[in-house]
Write a protein that holds these residues in place. Structure first.
Motif, mmCIF file in Angstrom:
data_model
loop_
_atom_site.group_PDB
_atom_site.id
_atom_site.type_symbol
_atom_site.label_atom_id
_atom_site.label_comp_id
_atom_site.label_asym_id
_atom_site.label_seq_id
_atom_site.Cartn_x
_atom_site.Cartn_y
_atom_site.Cartn_z
ATOM 1 N N ASP A 213 0.821 -1.212 0.000
ATOM 2 C CA ASP A 213 0.000 0.000 0.000
ATOM 3 C C ASP A 213 0.854 1.261 0.000
ATOM 4 O OD1 ASP A 213 0.911 -0.751 2.439
ATOM 5 O OD2 ASP A 213 -0.756 0.097 3.548
ATOM 6 N N LEU B 18 2.796 1.869 -2.597
ATOM 7 C CA LEU B 18 3.105 2.108 -4.006
ATOM 8 C C LEU B 18 2.666 3.497 -4.465
ATOM 9 C CD1 LEU B 18 2.252 -1.396 -5.524
ATOM 10 C CD2 LEU B 18 4.470 -0.246 -5.628
ATOM 11 N N PHE B 19 1.614 4.022 -3.840
ATOM 12 C CA PHE B 19 1.139 5.334 -4.263
ATOM 13 C C PHE B 19 2.049 6.455 -3.773
ATOM 14 C CE2 PHE B 19 -1.484 9.090 -3.091
ATOM 15 C CZ PHE B 19 -1.558 9.616 -4.365
ATOM 16 N N LEU B 20 2.234 6.503 -2.464
ATOM 17 C CA LEU B 20 3.032 7.593 -1.886
ATOM 18 C C LEU B 20 4.530 7.351 -2.032
ATOM 19 C CD1 LEU B 20 1.640 8.996 1.461
ATOM 20 C CD2 LEU B 20 1.557 9.945 -0.841
ATOM 21 N N ASN C 115 3.695 3.299 4.829
ATOM 22 C CA ASN C 115 2.644 3.905 5.654
ATOM 23 C C ASN C 115 2.726 3.483 7.117
ATOM 24 O OD1 ASN C 115 1.340 5.220 3.462
ATOM 25 N ND2 ASN C 115 0.509 3.227 2.847
ATOM 26 N N LEU D 186 -0.351 -7.500 -11.618
ATOM 27 C CA LEU D 186 -0.137 -6.514 -10.560
ATOM 28 C C LEU D 186 -1.457 -5.827 -10.197
ATOM 29 C CD1 LEU D 186 1.965 -5.117 -8.762
ATOM 30 C CD2 LEU D 186 2.380 -3.493 -10.609
ATOM 31 N N ILE D 187 -2.247 -5.515 -11.217
ATOM 32 C CA ILE D 187 -3.572 -4.932 -10.977
ATOM 33 C C ILE D 187 -4.417 -5.898 -10.160
ATOM 34 C CG2 ILE D 187 -5.757 -4.272 -12.068
ATOM 35 C CD1 ILE D 187 -4.184 -3.074 -14.347
ATOM 36 N N LEU E 43 -3.328 -5.901 -6.564
ATOM 37 C CA LEU E 43 -3.717 -4.690 -5.838
ATOM 38 C C LEU E 43 -5.208 -4.680 -5.520
ATOM 39 C CD1 LEU E 43 -1.542 -2.058 -7.701
ATOM 40 C CD2 LEU E 43 -1.274 -2.839 -5.335
ATOM 41 N N SER F 181 -6.843 -4.683 -1.799
ATOM 42 C CA SER F 181 -7.805 -3.663 -1.398
ATOM 43 C C SER F 181 -9.020 -4.324 -0.764
ATOM 44 C CB SER F 181 -8.208 -2.847 -2.626
ATOM 45 O OG SER F 181 -9.204 -1.926 -2.298
ATOM 46 N N ASP G 93 -13.443 -0.926 -5.311
ATOM 47 C CA ASP G 93 -12.910 -2.046 -4.549
ATOM 48 C C ASP G 93 -13.650 -3.348 -4.862
ATOM 49 O OD1 ASP G 93 -15.138 -0.930 -3.480
ATOM 50 O OD2 ASP G 93 -14.626 -1.413 -1.414
ATOM 51 N N ILE H 136 -3.519 1.353 -12.423
ATOM 52 C CA ILE H 136 -2.712 0.925 -11.271
ATOM 53 C C ILE H 136 -2.541 2.087 -10.299
ATOM 54 C CG2 ILE H 136 -0.391 0.231 -10.530
ATOM 55 C CD1 ILE H 136 -0.191 -1.492 -12.996
ATOM 56 N N LEU I 154 -5.705 2.683 -8.365
ATOM 57 C CA LEU I 154 -5.965 1.663 -7.344
ATOM 58 C C LEU I 154 -5.043 1.808 -6.140
ATOM 59 C CD1 LEU I 154 -6.581 -1.410 -9.638
ATOM 60 C CD2 LEU I 154 -8.264 -0.237 -8.206
ATOM 61 N N THR I 155 -3.770 2.106 -6.405
ATOM 62 C CA THR I 155 -2.850 2.264 -5.279
ATOM 63 C C THR I 155 -3.209 3.504 -4.473
ATOM 64 O OG1 THR I 155 -1.268 3.415 -6.698
ATOM 65 C CG2 THR I 155 -0.929 1.077 -6.380
ATOM 66 N N LYS I 156 -3.635 4.555 -5.173
ATOM 67 C CA LYS I 156 -4.027 5.766 -4.461
ATOM 68 C C LYS I 156 -5.252 5.490 -3.584
ATOM 69 C CE LYS I 156 -5.504 10.486 -4.888
ATOM 70 N NZ LYS I 156 -6.518 11.253 -5.595
ATOM 71 N N SER J 44 -6.210 2.634 -2.350
ATOM 72 C CA SER J 44 -5.810 1.782 -1.236
ATOM 73 C C SER J 44 -5.242 2.635 -0.112
ATOM 74 C CB SER J 44 -4.780 0.777 -1.720
ATOM 75 O OG SER J 44 -4.298 0.009 -0.660
ATOM 76 N N TYR J 45 -4.444 3.610 -0.496
ATOM 77 C CA TYR J 45 -3.842 4.508 0.486
ATOM 78 C C TYR J 45 -4.891 5.370 1.183
ATOM 79 C CZ TYR J 45 -1.528 8.663 2.230
ATOM 80 O OH TYR J 45 -1.147 9.721 3.011
ATOM 81 N N GLN K 241 -8.048 4.905 1.452
ATOM 82 C CA GLN K 241 -8.939 4.078 2.237
ATOM 83 C C GLN K 241 -8.364 3.831 3.630
ATOM 84 O OE1 GLN K 241 -10.558 0.936 -0.318
ATOM 85 N NE2 GLN K 241 -10.451 -0.403 1.454
ATOM 86 N N GLN K 242 -7.078 3.488 3.628
ATOM 87 C CA GLN K 242 -6.428 3.201 4.893
ATOM 88 C C GLN K 242 -6.320 4.448 5.751
ATOM 89 O OE1 GLN K 242 -2.577 1.180 4.663
ATOM 90 N NE2 GLN K 242 -2.281 1.926 6.752
#
Lengths: 261, 261
Positions: A117, A119-121, A125, A158-159, A162, A166, B117, B159, B162-164, B166-167, B169-170
DNA sequence: GTTTAAATTTGATGTAGATCAATAAAAGAG
DNA sequence: CTCTTTTATTGATCTACATCAAATTTAAAC
């Protein structure tokens, strides 16, 4: 079998954790198996994958035991370099909020992922801390990204990984949040961890509880005294049995009833 | 401006919700903008995107008002056909657990996604219900998937989305869970919704609260009586002001202090 | 092994929030 | 507008959990 000789050797030198997860039951599988179903399948995984890296308290046994030398796999807010799958053992995930208050946001058991999780930032986390002598598979993000540019199938996988994560994340969160009473919360937690470990521990109702009472209480948002009382109560009521670190769920049905209501 | 004429027309015929979100501030942006930065950018979005579909209580105004005719965008467990971004208004997300007990698992404001999701299970994880007269952008999953097979850049953007998510959401989960006292929980919630609406409402401290007390209490896991008492207390303490549906946060600093501790 | 320290359990008491109950205020219906 | 229904607020009491404190068990150090 997908393990290298090196990995198998490691397995024999350390017997404390007999419960290594099968690759078939691992959430990383979508991206750590050779792609292509035909005989000419290409194995790109060598470019980004390292199997069965040990992460143990013993690693730092020569150093004084301070919080800074505890077996931390990665630190919250540090730059993302790799995502991990647990091979054996248990990790706790700790998160500090803006006010600096630390919270346990989850646990990870064999076959489960950590850091994906981020991967975005591109920063982790939470911090991941090994409870005991653990091992992980390590997927380096930069080469993975490069490979996935070349192989559409890998990108697709990978999708898939993820979206599955989620979903799992939300499901686990839902299992815990919104429970009113502490009984209910604890019952849900015990069922949750046993279920998540069933595939590699071999049983849905037995689990080696390496997590401390303090950590469980912190995760559930109750006090350790309350947790202790509840565990005693559950034991008197023949819902569970605790023998050292060995946890046995004696009545799955009654626990489920408690957890759902 | 990325809106079609059709969409703009709709905007003028219905003035109840002045706060339409900008596409620039929308989480769907990664996949609903034409791809390619050059002049010859291709617009695949026509294949899978419908902008500004209205979802309103008025849609079913001729029918008797029963729970089944309430403005539900999609139902939990029904097959995934599309994912949505809120254009205007507020949605509540309801989830039934195995025991049939319904819970509110979140709210969605303009620019936020719903249903994304469900990509893993291909069934919606919760039901989405419009609170008032809302509108959404609709992305149909099947054609999106087909397009993303053809355009690697679109797949890359998916991608990213989805990663954003996931972030986010958390992050939102963390903002709420693990708060001990109800004061703390409510302060965190009020700050959270105001912040999430700041970009399109124009203010970080004012928000039109269309969510009922019942729904807020259900989401926070407290009783509506407790919520009511707390709102009164907050008002006496000059932390907030409630004028009809108009919520004003009078002291962001004090609320943050309450929420973090 | 013994000693010391840490983790866990059990006990006594206080308090936040649930629950039960009654008004009061909005929102719809006619 | 009035009447009815729904939603929200306020009050009184009860209980589950937190808190403070001490005892006990387990683990680590020597």
């Amino acid at each position: 079998m997908t393990l290298s000789n090196k990995s198998t050797k490691k397995n024999t030198t350390q017997q404390k954790h007999p419960h290594y997860v099968d690759c078939d039951n691992c959430s990383m599988q979508a991206i750590c198996q050779p792609i292509g179903s035909d005989n000419q399948a290409i194995d790109l995984t060598n470019n980004y994958l390292t199997r069965r890296v040990e992460v143990s308290a013993e690693q730092s046994s020569l150093l004084p035991k301070t919080p800074s030398t505890c077996p931390t796999l990665f630190d919250q807010a540090s730059p993302l370099t790799a995502i991990f799958a647990v091979c054996s053992g248990t990790f706790k995930l700790c998160q500090k909020n803006d006010a600096g208050i630390e919270k346990i946001v989850g646990f990870r058991f064999p076959g489960e992922l950590m850091g994906e999780d981020a991967l975005f930032l591109e920063r982790y986390n939470y911090s991941a801390v090994a409870l005991g002598d653990n091992s992980v598979c390590e997927v380096f993000v930069e080469p993975l990204s490069a490979c996935s540019q070349l192989a559409p199938e890998l990108q697709q996988n990978l999708i898939q990984l993820l979206t599955k994560q989620s979903y799992e994340q939300q499901r686990n969160a839902h299992a815990i949040t919104g429970k009113k009473s502490a009984d209910c919360l604890l019952a849900a937690f015990l069922l949750n961890i046993c279920q998540r470990n069933a595939k590699h521990s071999g049983s849905e109702s037995v689990f080696e509880l390496t997590i401390s009472r303090q950590d469980i209480a912190c995760f559930l948002g109750i006090r350790r005294e309350t947790l202790s009382r509840l565990l005693s109560k559950f034991q008197h009521e023949q819902l569970i049995n605790l023998n050292g670190k060995q946890l046995t769920l004696l009545s799955l049905n009654q626990l489920k009833k408690l957890a759902n209501l």
